[in-house]
Every structure is written in structure tokens, then in C-alpha cells.
Design a protein around this motif. Structure first.
Motif, mmCIF file in Angstrom:
data_model
loop_
_atom_site.group_PDB
_atom_site.id
_atom_site.type_symbol
_atom_site.label_atom_id
_atom_site.label_comp_id
_atom_site.label_asym_id
_atom_site.label_seq_id
_atom_site.Cartn_x
_atom_site.Cartn_y
_atom_site.Cartn_z
ATOM 1 N N PHE A 29 26.193 48.955 6.696
ATOM 2 C CA PHE A 29 26.257 50.303 6.128
ATOM 3 C C PHE A 29 26.869 50.188 4.737
ATOM 4 O O PHE A 29 28.038 49.851 4.592
ATOM 5 C CB PHE A 29 27.086 51.220 7.039
ATOM 6 N N THR A 30 26.073 50.478 3.716
ATOM 7 C CA THR A 30 26.511 50.253 2.345
ATOM 8 C C THR A 30 27.070 51.512 1.695
ATOM 9 O O THR A 30 27.486 51.464 0.537
ATOM 10 C CB THR A 30 25.340 49.749 1.483
ATOM 11 N N GLY A 31 27.061 52.635 2.412
ATOM 12 C CA GLY A 31 27.637 53.846 1.839
ATOM 13 C C GLY A 31 26.798 55.108 1.996
ATOM 14 O O GLY A 31 27.340 56.178 2.242
ATOM 15 N N SER A 47 22.082 52.868 7.872
ATOM 16 C CA SER A 47 22.068 51.410 7.750
ATOM 17 C C SER A 47 21.086 50.961 6.674
ATOM 18 O O SER A 47 20.162 51.695 6.295
ATOM 19 C CB SER A 47 21.687 50.762 9.084
ATOM 20 N N THR A 48 21.270 49.722 6.212
ATOM 21 C CA THR A 48 20.353 49.178 5.216
ATOM 22 C C THR A 48 18.927 49.150 5.762
ATOM 23 O O THR A 48 17.980 49.496 5.065
ATOM 24 C CB THR A 48 20.805 47.773 4.805
ATOM 25 N N PHE A 52 15.053 51.411 4.556
ATOM 26 C CA PHE A 52 13.637 51.049 4.402
ATOM 27 C C PHE A 52 12.748 52.064 5.131
ATOM 28 O O PHE A 52 11.656 52.402 4.663
ATOM 29 C CB PHE A 52 13.384 49.639 4.944
ATOM 30 N N VAL A 53 13.203 52.533 6.264
ATOM 31 C CA VAL A 53 12.446 53.548 7.012
ATOM 32 C C VAL A 53 12.309 54.816 6.164
ATOM 33 O O VAL A 53 11.220 55.381 6.032
ATOM 34 C CB VAL A 53 13.158 53.863 8.346
ATOM 35 N N SER B 14 24.701 47.183 -4.976
ATOM 36 C CA SER B 14 23.509 47.597 -5.725
ATOM 37 C C SER B 14 22.663 48.557 -4.899
ATOM 38 O O SER B 14 22.133 49.543 -5.421
ATOM 39 C CB SER B 14 22.687 46.367 -6.152
ATOM 40 N N ILE B 15 22.562 48.307 -3.612
ATOM 41 C CA ILE B 15 21.807 49.201 -2.728
ATOM 42 C C ILE B 15 22.428 50.597 -2.759
ATOM 43 O O ILE B 15 21.738 51.604 -2.930
ATOM 44 C CB ILE B 15 21.752 48.647 -1.300
#
Lengths: 318, 139
Positions: A29-31, A47-48, A52-53, B14-15
Motif C-alpha cells: 500500500f503506497t498511500g 494496493s499497488t 492496475f485494476v 513514485s507510484i
């Protein structure tokens, strides 16, 4: 150095690493949150993998132009092949990152090989074994993507769409219905036809579901559903709606689609149409128009025509 | 290939940065022209022997009396398509809606006490511990 993208059925290490990497991205989880992305319900981290979904669904909902209802930012038009190549490459780079393995190459599913089997045997292909993608079911009950309600880290579908194609939050297992909506997968005769002499043109007017040429045949609208579209329909379940990347087999399907495109590029030349001089009604699909991304800088179709410095396939026999 | 490190060597930072910058686009994309109660118009155009042909088709779809509001489009060859099931086109709108009922069983699973169906999307299972607010049903 370029990585090798392998046939998933011939490479146990690739199978294991793909599943491991997907599950790692499902728990990274990047934020970003659902609230920030306008998805209804209480705010939850995204989630990362689920980004994409959302990216795929967002592209589906971006009509190009808005005055028509077929072409969107990733489908039903020339941009289909380069956009998905872009998406696959971003997934591959993120899998390499979480696996800490710069040599990892995204595997592909040679679905036309399975298409040579009887319909009954297609459902029992090794790709649906517990050491690969797992079985058909609602929910899927074997393999690396089984939902366990008691295990917060187990694979689950968190974002899907409702019948009005609006993003929503869910918390459930993966769904597949192999062969329930279509009797069989594309066959070798179909993939061979995609590289036949009659397919030397990449795409043509009217640049949509009715177009002659390679792109529309590969995407699966010509005499459809065929090729890529047919794979989505045959797998069924979560592969049917616009949030189809919810099923990790989505990327194996598209990796094979990309492989077929690469075979076409090597046979007929690294060309793309429409060019930049095409009228504005084709904005989003021209050679140097932006391919937008949810998670990275944008790119262009022209930048996607030759990625052999980054990856190659173990075989271009389609 | 891009020389941008955010492209070639993505990181969690970056994401997060790019998602934050694209949040508005995600929200905007969900507002794709919907049919609503008035229906969704699809426009087909063709040139024939120097004449311009325009065919405007409006679909108003209901299941159990409740509108299905996603945009239903018609191709020049008469096939109908719908972005919620993007890999298929159909000979008939009825067949398309039958597919929606198959693909989204949770959205068409119940009928309200007043005989009207629930709004698509309002019967979905909630996140653990989350109470789903239900829209007030019209009378």
C-alpha cells in the motif's frame, strides 16, 4: 540486459515467482485511498495491484472521443496493442521490484495451444492446476489466489464494478467460470491467421470494432468474440467486466497478446497507424499521442514499438 | 523507452506521486455519460453515395423496474455493446442485459418490498464491519 518472458507452463520458477509477486503487490500500500479515488464507501488503502485494476477500468471509461461509444483510451481502437504493452511493462517492473529480481520476465499463457484440446480438456489444462493459476469456481478454491477470510494477507478481490460500470469496494474471493460463456479458446489456426499475408496492415478506418487489419482481429472483434476477447469470455467470472485485471490470468493473456503483436512487428515491420497527421477525432490513438497512466509517467505508441532491449519472448511461435 | 526513472524503476513513492496527480482523472472517468432515466443515445454515422447518414438510437433499460444506467452503444453493424462487459457485443439488447444479470448476480439479487428492484450495485457485500447505507427507495 533484456529479460526473457517464458511460457508459464514450461517454467515452474516463473509460475512460483509470478504468484509470489502478485501477492506481494496485493499487500503493498503506497498511500492512495479509495476515498481519494472517488470510490464509494469508507476510505480504505488501495494496493499497488489494485491500482492496475483501477487503471484498466479508468481507461475503459475514457471514450476517445466522447462523442462515440466504441473507442476508448485502451480498447476498440489502434491503441489497444501499445497501451497494453505499456501496462504489462509497468507490472513487470513492479514485480521485479517486489521480488528483488531484475531478471524476472512476465510469463505468458499460450492459450492457442490449449485451444487445440477438446473443450473438456481445456478446462483441465495445467494452467488451472494448484501450482499455477488455480481452478475454476466462485470463488476459486485452489492455487495461490484463494481467499481466506481469516487471513488478512490472503488474495482477495477488493475493487470491482457494478452493472453500471461504476467502481465499488468488495471483499470476496476470485471468480472464474471456465467455458461457461464460450465453448472453447482460440486455436492455432486463429493465431496463424493473425500473421497471414492478409494481416499486413496494422489497423484502418473506421478504427473501431469494424476495422479490417491486424489490431481488430487480435483484439477479437472481427468475427468475434475471437482471440483476446474470446479468452476473456471463456475464462469468465472476474475476467468479464472492465475490472478484469482482478484475475491474475489477465496479465498472462495479455502477455500472449503482446507476444503475437511482437511476432507481427518482426514479420511486417515496426510500423503503427494512425500517424500524427490523422484527424483530431483519433486523438489518443495516433503515433505520438499520450498513453496515459494512473501510476507512472505517460508514454506514446511510438515508444512501444520496440522494447527488445527490455524483454524478449522465449518463442515467437504463436 | 523512456529515460525517466519513475518510468523505468518505479518505487512506492513514485507510484503514490502519480496516483495523487491522476486522482481527478479517475473521478472524471467515472462520470462517463450515463443513460439515467432518460436513456442513453448512441449515434451511428456513415457516408453513402455522397449522402451523410445519421442514426440516433436511445435505449432505456430496466430490470425489475429499475433503470440500468450504463451507456449502451450500437456499432454501425448493428451490434450492441456495453462497457461493463467490454469484450462482447450482442445481436440484441435483450441478450446484453441477460449477460449483465449473469455477470453481476449481486446487483440483481433482490426485490424491495414495494415490488421495485434494488438499484444495481446496492446489494453488494460490504467490507467486514462496514454497514452499507441503502438509498431511500421511491414509493
Amino acid at each position: 540486459m533484456a529479460v526473457i518472458r517464458p511460457n508459464i507452463l514450461n517454467n515452474a520458477t516463473a509460475r512460483q515467482k509470478y504468484a509470489q509477486g502478485v501477492n506481494l503487490l496485493k499487500n503493498e500500500f503506497t498511500g492512495p485511498t479509495t476515498q481519494a479515488l472517488g470510490i464509494p464507501g469508507p476510505s480504505n488503502k488501495v494496493s499497488t495491484y489494485d491500482l492496475f485494476v483501477i487503471w484498466h477500468q479508468m481507461a475503459m471509461m475514457t471514450l476517445t472521443p466522447s462523442t462515440q461509444t466504441e473507442r476508448n483510451a485502451a480498447h476498440s481502437g489502434p491503441v489497444f496493442a501499445p497501451w497494453h504493452r505499456f501496462m504489462l511493462r509497468q507490472l513487470e517492473l513492479n514485480l521485479q521490484r517486489v521480488l528483488n529480481d531484475a531478471t524476472f520476465g512476465l510469463p505468458y499463457w499460450d492459450w492457442a495451444a490449449d485451444g487445440q484440446l477438446t473443450p473438456a480438456k481445456q478446462k483441465k489444462s495445467k494452467i488451472w492446476a494448484a501450482d499455477c493459476m488455480g481452478n475454476s469456481g466462485s470463488p476459486v478454491s485452489t492455487g495461490p489466489f484463494v481467499f481466506k477470510a481469516s487471513d488478512a494477507k490472503s488474495f482477495r478481490v477488493r475493487i470491482d464494478v457494478n452493472a453500471n460500470n461504476q467502481l465499488r469496494q468488495v471483499n470476496r474471493g476470485l471468480r472464474r467460470g471456465l467455458g461457461s460463456q464460450a465453448p472453447g479458446l482460440p486455436k492455432r489456426a486463429d493465431t496463424a491467421a493473425s500473421l497471414g499475408t492478409g494481416m499486413s496492415t496494422y489497423d484502418a478506418s473506421p478504427w473501431n470494432h469494424s476495422s479490417p487489419g491486424f489490431r481488430n482481429f487480435l483484439e477479437g472483434w472481427a468475427q468475434g468474440p475471437g482471440m483476446h476477447n474470446l479468452v476473456h469470455v471463456w475464462v469468465g467470472g472476474d475476467m468479464l467486466p472492465a475490472t478484469s485485471p482482478n484475475d491474475p490470468v489477465f496479465f498472462l493473456n495479455h502477455c500472449n497478446v503482446d507476444r503475437i503483436w511482437e511476432a507481427w512487428l518482426q514479420k511486417f515491420g515496426r510500423s503503427y497507424v494512425p500517424t500524427d497527421s490523422a484527424p483530431a477525432i483519433l486523438q489518443g490513438h495516433r503515433l505520438n499521442d499520450d498513453l496515459s497512466s494512473l501510476i507512472s509517467p505517460p508514454t506514446k505508441p511510438s515508444a512501444m514499438l520496440n522494447l527488445t532491449a527490455d524483454y524478449n519472448y522465449d518463442s515467437l511461435t504463436v | 523507452m523512456s529515460n525517466d526513472p519513475d518510468f523505468n524503476r518505479p518505487t512506492p513513492a513514485s507510484i503514490s506521486k502519480y496516483v495523487k496527480g491522476n486522482q481527478a482523472k479517475v473521478k472524471a472517468s467515472q462520470k462517463m455519460k450515463m443513460g439515467g432515466h432518460g436513456g442513453a443515445e448512441s449515434v451511428r454515422e456513415a457516408d453513402y453515395k455522397g449522402h451523410q447518414i445519421v442514426v440516433r438510437t436511445t435505449y432505456r433499460v430496466e430490470v425489475d423496474g429499475v433503470p440500468v444506467t450504463g451507456h449502451l452503444g450500437v456499432s454501425n453493424n448493428g451490434q450492441v455493446h456495453y462497457h461493463a462487459v467490454p469484450n462482447l457485443s450482442f445481436d440484441s439488447a435483450i441478450d446484453l442485459v441477460k449477460m449483465l444479470i449473469d455477470v453481476f448476480p449481486d446487483d440483481f439479487s433482490g426485490k424491495a418490498a414495494n415490488g421495485h428492484g434494488s438499484m444495481p450495485g446496492m446489494n453488494m457485500p460490504g467490507m467486514p464491519g462496514m454497514k452499507m447505507a441503502r438509498k431511500k427507495k421511491n414509493g
